[in-house]
Design a protein around this motif. Structure first.
Motif, short mmCIF file in Angstrom:
data_model
loop_
_atom_site.label_atom_id
_atom_site.label_comp_id
_atom_site.label_asym_id
_atom_site.label_seq_id
_atom_site.Cartn_x
_atom_site.Cartn_y
_atom_site.Cartn_z
N ASN A 1 0.82 -1.21 0.00
CA ASN A 1 0.00 0.00 0.00
C ASN A 1 0.86 1.27 0.00
O ASN A 1 0.39 2.34 0.41
CB ASN A 1 -0.92 0.00 1.23
N ASN A 2 2.12 1.12 -0.43
CA ASN A 2 3.03 2.27 -0.54
C ASN A 2 3.21 3.02 0.78
O ASN A 2 3.24 4.25 0.82
CB ASN A 2 2.54 3.24 -1.62
N GLN A 3 3.34 2.27 1.87
CA GLN A 3 3.47 2.88 3.19
C GLN A 3 4.82 2.54 3.85
O GLN A 3 4.95 2.61 5.06
CB GLN A 3 2.34 2.39 4.10
N LEU A 4 5.83 2.20 3.03
CA LEU A 4 7.12 1.80 3.60
C LEU A 4 7.76 2.93 4.40
O LEU A 4 8.25 2.71 5.52
CB LEU A 4 8.07 1.35 2.48
N GLU A 5 7.77 4.14 3.86
CA GLU A 5 8.41 5.26 4.55
C GLU A 5 7.73 5.54 5.90
O GLU A 5 8.41 5.79 6.90
CB GLU A 5 8.38 6.51 3.68
N LYS A 6 6.41 5.49 5.91
CA LYS A 6 5.69 5.72 7.16
C LYS A 6 5.99 4.61 8.16
O LYS A 6 6.16 4.87 9.36
CB LYS A 6 4.18 5.78 6.89
N CYS A 7 6.09 3.39 7.66
CA CYS A 7 6.40 2.25 8.52
C CYS A 7 7.78 2.43 9.16
O CYS A 7 7.94 2.23 10.38
CB CYS A 7 6.36 0.96 7.71
N ILE A 8 8.76 2.81 8.36
CA ILE A 8 10.12 3.00 8.87
C ILE A 8 10.15 4.14 9.89
O ILE A 8 10.81 4.05 10.93
CB ILE A 8 11.10 3.27 7.72
N SER A 9 9.43 5.21 9.60
CA SER A 9 9.39 6.36 10.51
C SER A 9 8.84 5.96 11.88
O SER A 9 9.41 6.33 12.92
CB SER A 9 8.53 7.47 9.91
N ILE A 10 7.76 5.19 11.88
CA ILE A 10 7.17 4.75 13.15
C ILE A 10 8.10 3.78 13.86
O ILE A 10 8.28 3.85 15.08
CB ILE A 10 5.80 4.08 12.89
N TYR A 11 8.70 2.89 13.09
CA TYR A 11 9.63 1.91 13.67
C TYR A 11 10.80 2.61 14.36
O TYR A 11 11.15 2.30 15.50
CB TYR A 11 10.15 0.97 12.59
N GLU B 1 10.98 5.66 15.47
CA GLU B 1 10.52 6.41 16.64
C GLU B 1 10.34 5.48 17.85
O GLU B 1 10.81 5.78 18.95
CB GLU B 1 9.20 7.11 16.33
N VAL B 2 9.69 4.35 17.63
CA VAL B 2 9.40 3.43 18.73
C VAL B 2 10.68 2.79 19.27
O VAL B 2 10.92 2.74 20.48
CB VAL B 2 8.41 2.33 18.28
N ARG B 3 11.53 2.31 18.36
CA ARG B 3 12.74 1.62 18.80
C ARG B 3 13.74 2.59 19.45
O ARG B 3 14.41 2.24 20.42
CB ARG B 3 13.41 0.91 17.63
N SER B 4 13.85 3.80 18.93
CA SER B 4 14.77 4.76 19.53
C SER B 4 14.30 5.17 20.92
O SER B 4 15.11 5.36 21.83
CB SER B 4 14.93 6.00 18.63
N LEU B 5 12.98 5.30 21.10
CA LEU B 5 12.45 5.61 22.43
C LEU B 5 12.73 4.47 23.40
O LEU B 5 13.01 4.70 24.58
CB LEU B 5 10.94 5.86 22.34
N ASN B 6 12.68 3.25 22.90
CA ASN B 6 12.97 2.09 23.74
C ASN B 6 14.43 2.11 24.21
O ASN B 6 14.72 1.86 25.39
CB ASN B 6 12.70 0.81 22.94
N VAL B 7 15.34 2.43 23.30
CA VAL B 7 16.75 2.51 23.66
C VAL B 7 17.00 3.66 24.62
O VAL B 7 17.74 3.53 25.60
CB VAL B 7 17.64 2.66 22.40
#
Length: 266
Positions: free
Chosen positions: A35-45, A47-53
């Protein structure tokens, strides 16, 4: 892009997350890509993983990483901060960023090397790797001090210990900013350490021409320099100092002078 078969999924390398979780994430990723949402997916990923670290790093109480140069010059226990920095950096690289590196590879590998490497670089940058490098830069920019030479050697030793990990995790075009900061920092550490060392040689030469006290006692400056050299040239620091001096001279295509060899041969 077609999703991997069950057989292909079973061959996924060991990951910080269970294989079943990785498979579900890859399935979600496949739908988002469709659905052409790769960039949005990476952006969310990211954000979430960096907050976890960052949450893991905050538990280490890293407020000292933001210390200013003026504060650095006036803090008496800065030696303790540098010791903490070395331990915290090693933990962050070998455990936290290593985990994120593996996750990015596991989840985004099928998108290509550029995609998952870029994802990891953004995660590491937002998570706080740059703060560790900035702290090292602050050390190099602080005022000259005899003890500072020892601390600069400690920083160099820490980076040497983690060199292979840094090259593996932060190699490639995606981590150019981190690489440049790291390269500049190591260069500054070596140059500042050598400046402090050559200044020590000047002080040694000056003492040779200074008459002894009239009461026959040993000058306090001479005692300090002797004790300091004994510490600097002990087994803990001498190999590191020698390596730093050799690197600095190689940059200038210069060789050691006889008096410099004599000092290192104590």
């Amino acid at each position: 892009m077609s999703l991997p078969t069950l057989g292909e999924q079973a061959s996924i390398a060991p990951s910080p997350l269970p294989v079943a979780v990785i498979q579900k994430l890859q399935a979600i990723l496949g739908r988002l890509i469709a659905n052409n949402q790769l960039e949005k997916c990476i952006s969310i990923y990211v954000e979430v993983r960096s907050l976890n670290v960052r949450a893991s790093l905050e538990a280490l109480n890293l407020d000292y990483l933001g210390i200013s140069i003026s504060e650095f010059n006036n803090v008496s226990n800065i030696e303790g901060y540098i010791s903490k920095w070395a331990k915290h950096l090693e933990f962050a690289v070998k455990h936290l960023f290593e985990t994120e590196y593996k996750l990015c590879n596991d989840i985004f590998d099928r998108m290509g090397l550029d995609v998952w490497k870029s994802c990891f670089a953004e995660t590491a940058g937002q998570a706080g790797i740059l703060a560790f490098l900035q702290f090292g830069k602050t050390v190099t920019e602080s005022k000259k001090d005899p003890i500072k030479l020892l601390k600069l050697l400690d920083i160099f030793a820490s980076f040497s210990k983690l060199r292979l990990d840094f090259n593996r995790l932060f190699g490639g075009a995606a981590c150019t900013e981190i690489q440049n900061l790291m390269r500049d920092l190591i260069k500054n550490v070596i140059e500042r350490a050598c400046e402090n060392f050559w200044e020590l040689l000047v002080q040694v030469e000056l003492q040779r021409h200074t008459p002894p006290p009239s009461d026959g006692s040993v000058p306090r400056v001479g005692t300090f320099i002797t004790d300091y050299c004994n510490q600097l040239l002990a087994d803990e620091y001498k190999p590191i100092l020698t390596q730093v001096l050799v690197i600095e001279r190689s940059w200038k295509n210069e060789k050691f002078q006889k008096r410099e060899f004599l000092l290192l041969s104590f």
